[in-house]
Design an enzyme around this catalytic site. Structure first.
Site, PDB file in Angstrom:
ATOM      1  N   CYS A  56     -34.584 -29.858  -8.540  1.00  0.00           N
ATOM      2  CA  CYS A  56     -33.663 -30.271  -7.477  1.00  0.00           C
ATOM      3  C   CYS A  56     -32.231 -29.818  -7.727  1.00  0.00           C
ATOM      4  CB  CYS A  56     -33.706 -31.798  -7.357  1.00  0.00           C
ATOM      5  SG  CYS A  56     -32.481 -32.465  -6.214  1.00  0.00           S
ATOM      6  N   TYR A 187     -31.718 -24.887   3.007  1.00  0.00           N
ATOM      7  CA  TYR A 187     -32.694 -25.841   3.540  1.00  0.00           C
ATOM      8  C   TYR A 187     -32.716 -25.788   5.063  1.00  0.00           C
ATOM      9  CZ  TYR A 187     -33.397 -28.028  -1.027  1.00  0.00           C
ATOM     10  OH  TYR A 187     -33.738 -28.263  -2.327  1.00  0.00           O
TER      11      TYR A 187
END
Length: 332
Positions: A56, A187
């Site tokens: 992440c 994203y």
């Protein structure tokens, strides 16, 4: 063996899609800051456990700052499996599938201890208060700057100043742009539900990378001679770009390695303590190529790119007036 499923990811991706097919990231549920003011979280060594995924980028920031500032013995770390399970992030990397400090199998358990009605996506990073076992903050937007400022009394001797007061306005300005167009921009491209939403995110991403490439042609780091929180925020996306975003998220105008200055800058940071040591390309690739919208039918994870390329010296010190001091010394 812990179950693996696309259910958790798919449900929450549906919930984070806008009317125009654009990706809208959920807000953070727990945002109480650290400090000594009323209602703030007390700064105490040994009281908190930082839960991260090495996959992440938001968690990666916190790992970098924790190591650079010497907080390893002050804040412990737990690491989740890079592939999300039926109930979100799981501690399958630990013996028995249980976090050895918290005694839980999934991060969702800690979220529900703080809020039994929580129905969102349990995210990393998350800071757990060991006195309650519940999440006290998952505010990745501000966590690194809190580690850099209010946690300063617990920094290791000689730890650098990553968020100098006189540069905070400029750091925050460039970090906001980087978050919107680059960190979250990949994203927005990868999770877009329409061609229009994808192309808008794609154009914004590469226009911003072009601007950063130009900026880094004349300075070693984003704010000049020394590493700041702005660099901490940009680096995790660059580290994941060729390994994941270029292919999995269709951010394929060019690779990071095809930006001469950005690529040299990324390698320069990778060579510094706290950056390369917290970068796990295996976890990164296994996670991103497990996401339902990009996952191979046969579970194949790309073997490349060649990680040894990150070890090639960047030779960017000449851009700095303090070539042997990449970190800014704290004010006396």
């Amino acid at each position: 063996m812990t179950a693996r499923s696309a259910k958790d990811t798919s449900v929450h991706l549906d919930a984070e899609a806008g009317a125009g097919g654009e990706f809208r990231r959920q807000t953070n549920r727990f945002t109480t800051p650290f400090g000594d003011g009323p209602g703030e979280l007390p700064v105490e060594a040994g009281r908190y456990r930082l839960i991260v995924g090495l996959l992440c980028p938001w968690a990666h920031r916190q790992l970098i700052v924790r190591e650079v500032l010497g907080l390893q013995d002050v804040i412990s770390v737990g690491v989740v499996d890079p592939i999300r399970g039926d109930d979100g992030w799981q501690f399958t990397l630990d013996e028995g599938g249980v976090d050895p400090v918290l005694g839980i199998r999934t991060l969702a358990e800690a979220y529900r201890r703080s809020d039994p009605e929580f129905t969102g996506r349990p995210t990393v990073p998350a800071v757990i208060d060991l006195t309650t076992g519940g999440v006290v903050t998952n505010d990745y937007h501000h966590l690194s700057t809190q580690f850099e400022t209010v946690w300063r009394p617990l920094h290791a001797p000689g730890a650098p100043d990553l968020y100098p007061e006189e540069l905070r306005g400029e750091i925050d300005e460039i970090s906001a742009l980087v978050f919107d167009r680059v960190n979250n921009g990949v994203y927005k491209a990868g999770f877009a539900r329409t061609q229009e939403a994808y192309e808008q995110a794609y154009e914004e991403l590469f226009a911003t990378l072009d601007g950063l490439e130009e900026r880094l042609a004349t300075r070693r780091f984003l704010l000049g001679d020394h590493v700041t929180d702005a660099d901490v925020r940009l680096y995790p996306t660059l580290a994941r770009f060729d390994a994941a975003y270029h292919g999995a998220f269709h951010c394929n105008r060019q690779r990071l390695t095809e930006f001469p200055h950005l690529w040299g800058y990324a390698r320069d940071l990778y060579a510094l303590p706290g950056f390369g040591s917290t970068t796990d390309f295996d976890h990164i690739k296994r996670h991103y190529y497990s996401i339902p919208i990009v996952r191979s039918e046969y579970g194949i994870v790309p073997a490349g790119p060649d990680e040894s390329a990150w070890l090639v010296p960047a030779d960017r010190a000449a851009l700095s007036s303090t070539p042997d001091e990449p970190y800014r010394r704290p004010a006396a």
